[in-house]
Design a protein around this motif. Structure first.
Motif, PDB file in Angstrom:
ATOM      1  N   LYS A  95       0.839  -1.206   0.000  1.00 40.92           N
ATOM      2  CA  LYS A  95       0.000   0.000   0.000  1.00 40.92           C
ATOM      3  C   LYS A  95       0.871   1.253   0.000  1.00 40.92           C
ATOM      4  CE  LYS A  95      -4.158  -1.756   2.221  1.00 40.92           C
ATOM      5  NZ  LYS A  95      -5.066  -1.686   3.381  1.00 40.92           N
ATOM      6  N   LEU A  96       1.900   1.245   0.841  1.00 38.33           N
ATOM      7  CA  LEU A  96       2.766   2.418   0.912  1.00 38.33           C
ATOM      8  C   LEU A  96       3.454   2.662  -0.432  1.00 38.33           C
ATOM      9  CD1 LEU A  96       4.335   1.992   4.460  1.00 38.33           C
ATOM     10  CD2 LEU A  96       2.542   3.585   3.748  1.00 38.33           C
ATOM     11  N   LYS A  97       3.854   1.573  -1.079  1.00 35.25           N
ATOM     12  CA  LYS A  97       4.486   1.705  -2.396  1.00 35.25           C
ATOM     13  C   LYS A  97       3.528   2.372  -3.376  1.00 35.25           C
ATOM     14  CE  LYS A  97       6.695  -0.995  -6.067  1.00 35.25           C
ATOM     15  NZ  LYS A  97       7.056  -2.361  -6.519  1.00 35.25           N
ATOM     16  N   GLY A  98       2.280   1.952  -3.323  1.00 37.14           N
ATOM     17  CA  GLY A  98       1.276   2.546  -4.204  1.00 37.14           C
ATOM     18  C   GLY A  98       1.093   4.024  -3.942  1.00 37.14           C
ATOM     19  N   PHE A  99       1.008   4.401  -2.675  1.00 39.77           N
ATOM     20  CA  PHE A  99       0.844   5.824  -2.334  1.00 39.77           C
ATOM     21  C   PHE A  99       2.074   6.612  -2.766  1.00 39.77           C
ATOM     22  CE2 PHE A  99      -3.189   5.779  -0.608  1.00 39.77           C
ATOM     23  CZ  PHE A  99      -3.363   4.903   0.442  1.00 39.77           C
ATOM     24  N   ASP A 100       3.270   6.021  -2.570  1.00 40.05           N
ATOM     25  CA  ASP A 100       4.502   6.701  -2.984  1.00 40.05           C
ATOM     26  C   ASP A 100       4.508   6.942  -4.488  1.00 40.05           C
ATOM     27  OD1 ASP A 100       6.828   5.161  -0.637  1.00 40.05           O
ATOM     28  OD2 ASP A 100       5.590   6.983  -0.524  1.00 40.05           O
ATOM     29  N   LEU A 101       3.919   6.021  -5.234  1.00 41.26           N
ATOM     30  CA  LEU A 101       3.892   6.166  -6.691  1.00 41.26           C
ATOM     31  C   LEU A 101       2.810   7.145  -7.155  1.00 41.26           C
ATOM     32  CD1 LEU A 101       4.430   2.433  -7.738  1.00 41.26           C
ATOM     33  CD2 LEU A 101       6.029   4.324  -8.078  1.00 41.26           C
ATOM     34  N   GLY A 102       1.961   7.570  -6.221  1.00 45.00           N
ATOM     35  CA  GLY A 102       0.991   8.611  -6.573  1.00 45.00           C
ATOM     36  C   GLY A 102      -0.475   8.208  -6.525  1.00 45.00           C
ATOM     37  N   ALA A 103      -0.767   6.987  -6.039  1.00 43.26           N
ATOM     38  CA  ALA A 103      -2.175   6.602  -5.906  1.00 43.26           C
ATOM     39  C   ALA A 103      -2.835   7.442  -4.825  1.00 43.26           C
ATOM     40  CB  ALA A 103      -2.283   5.120  -5.553  1.00 43.26           C
ATOM     41  N   VAL A 104      -4.139   7.688  -5.003  1.00 42.56           N
ATOM     42  CA  VAL A 104      -4.846   8.498  -4.008  1.00 42.56           C
ATOM     43  C   VAL A 104      -5.610   7.629  -3.013  1.00 42.56           C
ATOM     44  CG1 VAL A 104      -5.053  10.495  -5.522  1.00 42.56           C
ATOM     45  CG2 VAL A 104      -6.881   8.790  -5.512  1.00 42.56           C
ATOM     46  N   ASP A 105      -5.832   6.364  -3.357  1.00 47.17           N
ATOM     47  CA  ASP A 105      -6.600   5.515  -2.451  1.00 47.17           C
ATOM     48  C   ASP A 105      -6.467   4.062  -2.886  1.00 47.17           C
ATOM     49  OD1 ASP A 105      -9.977   5.962  -0.997  1.00 47.17           O
ATOM     50  OD2 ASP A 105      -8.224   4.846  -0.314  1.00 47.17           O
ATOM     51  N   TYR A 106      -6.891   3.186  -1.972  1.00 47.95           N
ATOM     52  CA  TYR A 106      -6.929   1.759  -2.247  1.00 47.95           C
ATOM     53  C   TYR A 106      -8.343   1.242  -2.030  1.00 47.95           C
ATOM     54  CZ  TYR A 106      -2.107   0.138  -2.569  1.00 47.95           C
ATOM     55  OH  TYR A 106      -0.847  -0.142  -2.998  1.00 47.95           O
ATOM     56  N   ILE A 107      -8.749   0.291  -2.866  1.00 51.96           N
ATOM     57  CA  ILE A 107      -9.968  -0.466  -2.594  1.00 51.96           C
ATOM     58  C   ILE A 107      -9.546  -1.934  -2.598  1.00 51.96           C
ATOM     59  CG2 ILE A 107     -12.292  -1.043  -3.364  1.00 51.96           C
ATOM     60  CD1 ILE A 107     -12.336   1.611  -4.878  1.00 51.96           C
ATOM     61  N   THR A 108      -9.794  -2.600  -1.470  1.00 53.31           N
ATOM     62  CA  THR A 108      -9.334  -3.982  -1.336  1.00 53.31           C
ATOM     63  C   THR A 108     -10.336  -4.945  -1.957  1.00 53.31           C
ATOM     64  OG1 THR A 108      -8.286  -3.355   0.728  1.00 53.31           O
ATOM     65  CG2 THR A 108      -8.546  -5.700   0.325  1.00 53.31           C
ATOM     66  N   LYS A 109      -9.798  -5.930  -2.661  1.00 53.09           N
ATOM     67  CA  LYS A 109     -10.661  -6.972  -3.225  1.00 53.09           C
ATOM     68  C   LYS A 109     -10.882  -8.073  -2.183  1.00 53.09           C
ATOM     69  CE  LYS A 109      -9.170  -6.679  -8.064  1.00 53.09           C
ATOM     70  NZ  LYS A 109      -8.505  -7.422  -9.142  1.00 53.09           N
ATOM     71  N   PRO A 110     -12.001  -8.793  -2.199  1.00 51.28           N
ATOM     72  CA  PRO A 110     -13.121  -8.535  -3.112  1.00 51.28           C
ATOM     73  C   PRO A 110     -13.808  -7.216  -2.770  1.00 51.28           C
ATOM     74  CG  PRO A 110     -13.724 -10.230  -1.536  1.00 51.28           C
ATOM     75  CD  PRO A 110     -12.285  -9.934  -1.313  1.00 51.28           C
ATOM     76  N   PHE A 111     -14.168  -6.457  -3.806  1.00 55.61           N
ATOM     77  CA  PHE A 111     -14.745  -5.146  -3.552  1.00 55.61           C
ATOM     78  C   PHE A 111     -16.259  -5.206  -3.725  1.00 55.61           C
ATOM     79  CE2 PHE A 111     -15.610  -4.480  -7.999  1.00 55.61           C
ATOM     80  CZ  PHE A 111     -14.514  -4.954  -8.699  1.00 55.61           C
ATOM     81  N   HIS A 112     -16.927  -4.325  -2.989  1.00 53.43           N
ATOM     82  CA  HIS A 112     -18.366  -4.184  -3.160  1.00 53.43           C
ATOM     83  C   HIS A 112     -18.603  -3.004  -4.117  1.00 53.43           C
ATOM     84  CE1 HIS A 112     -22.613  -3.603  -2.431  1.00 53.43           C
ATOM     85  NE2 HIS A 112     -22.636  -4.734  -1.756  1.00 53.43           N
ATOM     86  N   PRO A 113     -19.445  -3.191  -5.135  1.00 55.79           N
ATOM     87  CA  PRO A 113     -19.656  -2.104  -6.102  1.00 55.79           C
ATOM     88  C   PRO A 113     -20.056  -0.781  -5.458  1.00 55.79           C
ATOM     89  CG  PRO A 113     -20.732  -4.098  -6.873  1.00 55.79           C
ATOM     90  CD  PRO A 113     -20.238  -4.387  -5.489  1.00 55.79           C
ATOM     91  N   LEU A 114     -20.829  -0.828  -4.388  1.00 54.70           N
ATOM     92  CA  LEU A 114     -21.260   0.420  -3.760  1.00 54.70           C
ATOM     93  C   LEU A 114     -20.086   1.125  -3.087  1.00 54.70           C
ATOM     94  CD1 LEU A 114     -24.761  -0.577  -2.322  1.00 54.70           C
ATOM     95  CD2 LEU A 114     -24.224   0.644  -4.428  1.00 54.70           C
ATOM     96  N   GLU A 115     -19.115   0.347  -2.597  1.00 58.96           N
ATOM     97  CA  GLU A 115     -17.919   0.979  -2.037  1.00 58.96           C
ATOM     98  C   GLU A 115     -17.123   1.650  -3.153  1.00 58.96           C
ATOM     99  OE1 GLU A 115     -15.030  -1.573  -0.187  1.00 58.96           O
ATOM    100  OE2 GLU A 115     -13.711   0.108   0.281  1.00 58.96           O
ATOM    101  N   VAL A 116     -17.011   0.970  -4.289  1.00 57.83           N
ATOM    102  CA  VAL A 116     -16.303   1.564  -5.432  1.00 57.83           C
ATOM    103  C   VAL A 116     -16.985   2.871  -5.828  1.00 57.83           C
ATOM    104  CG1 VAL A 116     -15.663   1.264  -7.859  1.00 57.83           C
ATOM    105  CG2 VAL A 116     -15.482  -0.661  -6.279  1.00 57.83           C
ATOM    106  N   LEU A 117     -18.311   2.844  -5.894  1.00 56.37           N
ATOM    107  CA  LEU A 117     -19.061   4.046  -6.272  1.00 56.37           C
ATOM    108  C   LEU A 117     -18.822   5.176  -5.275  1.00 56.37           C
ATOM    109  CD1 LEU A 117     -21.244   5.414  -8.036  1.00 56.37           C
ATOM    110  CD2 LEU A 117     -22.957   4.385  -6.552  1.00 56.37           C
ATOM    111  N   ALA A 118     -18.859   4.844  -3.983  1.00 59.31           N
ATOM    112  CA  ALA A 118     -18.665   5.873  -2.957  1.00 59.31           C
ATOM    113  C   ALA A 118     -17.271   6.483  -3.054  1.00 59.31           C
ATOM    114  CB  ALA A 118     -18.882   5.272  -1.568  1.00 59.31           C
ATOM    115  N   ARG A 119     -16.281   5.672  -3.254  1.00 56.51           N
ATOM    116  CA  ARG A 119     -14.908   6.195  -3.332  1.00 56.51           C
ATOM    117  C   ARG A 119     -14.670   6.972  -4.621  1.00 56.51           C
ATOM    118  NH1 ARG A 119     -11.387   4.251   0.717  1.00 56.51           N
ATOM    119  NH2 ARG A 119     -12.387   2.621   1.936  1.00 56.51           N
ATOM    120  N   VAL A 120     -15.277   6.518  -5.695  1.00 59.03           N
ATOM    121  CA  VAL A 120     -15.158   7.287  -6.946  1.00 59.03           C
ATOM    122  C   VAL A 120     -15.739   8.681  -6.744  1.00 59.03           C
ATOM    123  CG1 VAL A 120     -16.109   7.468  -9.295  1.00 59.03           C
ATOM    124  CG2 VAL A 120     -15.073   5.326  -8.523  1.00 59.03           C
ATOM    125  N   ARG A 121     -16.895   8.749  -6.098  1.00 60.07           N
ATOM    126  CA  ARG A 121     -17.543  10.048  -5.861  1.00 60.07           C
ATOM    127  C   ARG A 121     -16.651  10.942  -5.010  1.00 60.07           C
ATOM    128  NH1 ARG A 121     -23.547   7.962  -4.873  1.00 60.07           N
ATOM    129  NH2 ARG A 121     -24.381   8.411  -6.934  1.00 60.07           N
TER     130      ARG A 121
END
Lengths: 373, 105
Positions: A95-121
């Protein structure tokens, strides 16, 4: 009504099922989705389409998600696009590597579509917020020097919105106003408002509200968020003592969900395809007066053929007969049944003719909007 | 397995869910093919990658038994072992075949 470009999301995952799930969940909420099942294709799409946000799987054969984000951030044309990782990898180091590379957030799999929608918003809102603040919108609106002409959209220009309207201003600078928001292909907003006063300031404010609706009624914001943001700006810019009542209907014709936001306005009338007309009663504060205003919210599941009428108080009030909209709205319910067989484009005018006849002048401005699901 | 219940948990309608299940069945059998190739090539890394893919998709749709089986296969293959994988694959194929939406009306 201007055709608005939908917010776009690029989903990247080597599993087609995950892509299909994301595409189905987000597209029905008004987003346009691009899909890629490998890194090189993802980067090519990002370069061409400039999506508003990227959902990126980490573990992919060939170019991993980490490789993809590195290359996106190295390219001036794509480095500002927010990237959320979709990943089954749960180690902190990853996760830290991802943030260092510039990601703004993580969604852990298996993901719930409503969580994806909420984070996209959330992340789209953050992205919008860095580009335009509420005070920035207010400053632009203060610079308006003339009201726009032809601000009221017509059914003929907007057939997808499936509405009919009757609009009559008592004086040249009418206080009633309506607008239609083309939020996405299957999501439309319908706004009816009544400004206090009938003067040139009203015309100016009408143009301001129209601009605010266009800016804030988008798939990223829920209906109540849109109205609250508009209220926040109006409180700053409305001339002293001026306010408006309003009703906002947000219809998603894919999910068959209707949300009504009421800001001190007469209640919406529902004429169901089967059943008797009824009032959808909510209470809310007026717009443009209070920073901490509370608005009435009602959400309904609707069926094809259901009709909803939003109108200004001129339809139901009468100073002469001492009728306020609180009591007037109830007494007029049976009238809606009379126009059930009329096409929705003509229903508002039919309603007016039924109520007022041909010879009687209304006492106030009137707008009646009929929307069919 | 109640498709209607799984669909509503995901926030999709039943018809969309059936479409997703059909796609899941197709992609999973494709991934099972990759696992079989991984076994025949004695390549645990490929078997692990395909198991990972099945695990993710099954988890997203709420197919817990398939998710658990694929997860165990992935973990074992990542450790370099393909022992018992032929039996796992049979179990996986049976579970996935049972999902065929046309049998559920």
């Amino acid at each position: 009504m201007e055709q608005k470009q939908p917010y776009t999301v690029l989903a990247v995952d080597d599993n087609r099922l995950n892509l299909k799930l994301i595409e189905k969940s987000l597209s029905k909420e008004g987003y346009k989705i691009f899909c890629a099942d490998n890194g090189p294709d993802a980067r090519a799409i990002a370069l061409k389409e400039k999506p508003d946000l990227i959902l990126l799987d980490i573990e992919m054969p060939g170019e991993s998600g980490f490789d993809v984000i590195r290359k996106l951030k190295d390219n001036a044309e794509t480095n500002a696009i927010p990237v959320l990782f979709l990943t089954g990898v749960s180690e902190v180091d990853s996760k830290l590597k991802g943030f260092d590379l510039g990601a703004v957030d993580y969604i852990t799999k298996p993901f719930h579509p409503l969580e994806v929608l909420a984070r996209v918003r959330i992340h789209l809102k953050l992205s919008i917020a860095t580009n335009s603040l509420i005070t920035g919108q207010a400053n632009k609106l203060r610079q308006l020097t003339e009201a726009q002409v032809s601000m009221l959209p017509t059914p003929a220009d907007n057939p997808d919105a499936k509405f009919g309207v009757y609009y009559k201003a008592l004086e040249e600078a009418g206080g009633d106003f309506y607008d239609i928001l083309n939020i996405s292909e299957n999501i439309k907003g319908y706004f009816v408002a009544d400004f206090s006063g009938h003067d040139i300031k009203t015309s100016y404010m009408t143009a301001s509200v129209k601009a605010l609706l266009a800016q804030n009624c988008t798939p990223v914001y829920s209906p109540i968020e849109s109205i609250k943001m508009i209220n926040d700006v109006l409180v700053e810019i409305m001339p002293g003592g001026k306010y408006l009542t309003a009703c906002y209907m947000h219809i998603n014709r894919t999910t068959h969900k209707l949300t009504i936001i009421n800001a001190g306005h007469p209640p919406v009338v529902c004429l169901p395809v089967k059943g008797e007309p009824f009032l959808i009663k909510t209470e809310g504060d007026i717009l443009g007066m209070f920073k901490d205003a509370h608005f009435g919210v009602q959400s309904l599941t609707v069926s094809s053929g259901d009709r909803f009428f939003a109108y200004s108080d001129g339809l139901v009030e009468s100073a002469e007969k001492k009728i306020t909209w609180a009591s007037g709205a109830d007494s007029l319910l049976p009238v809606y049944r009379e126009v059930a067989g009329v096409p929705y484009e003509q229903a508002p005018e039919a309603l007016i003719h039924y109520l007022f006849g041909k010879g009687t002048l209304p006492e106030d401005d009137i707008v009646v909007l009929c929307v069919e699901v | 397995m109640d498709f209607n219940d799984l669909a509503s948990r995901l926030g999709v309608d039943e018809e969309d869910f059936k479409e997703l299940v059909e796609l899941f069945v197709t992609t999973t059998f494709s991934d099972i093919g990759k696992i079989k190739k991984g076994i025949s090539d004695n390549n645990p890394a490929d078997a692990a990658a395909a198991s990972h893919s099945i695990k993710g998709a099954a988890g997203n749709l709420g197919f817990d038994e398939i998710f658990s089986l694929a997860r165990d296969m992935e973990m074992q293959a990542k450790k370099g072992s393909l022992d018992g994988f032929n039996s796992y694959i049979k179990d996986l194929e049976n579970k996935v075949s049972a999902l065929n939406p046309s049998m559920r009306g």
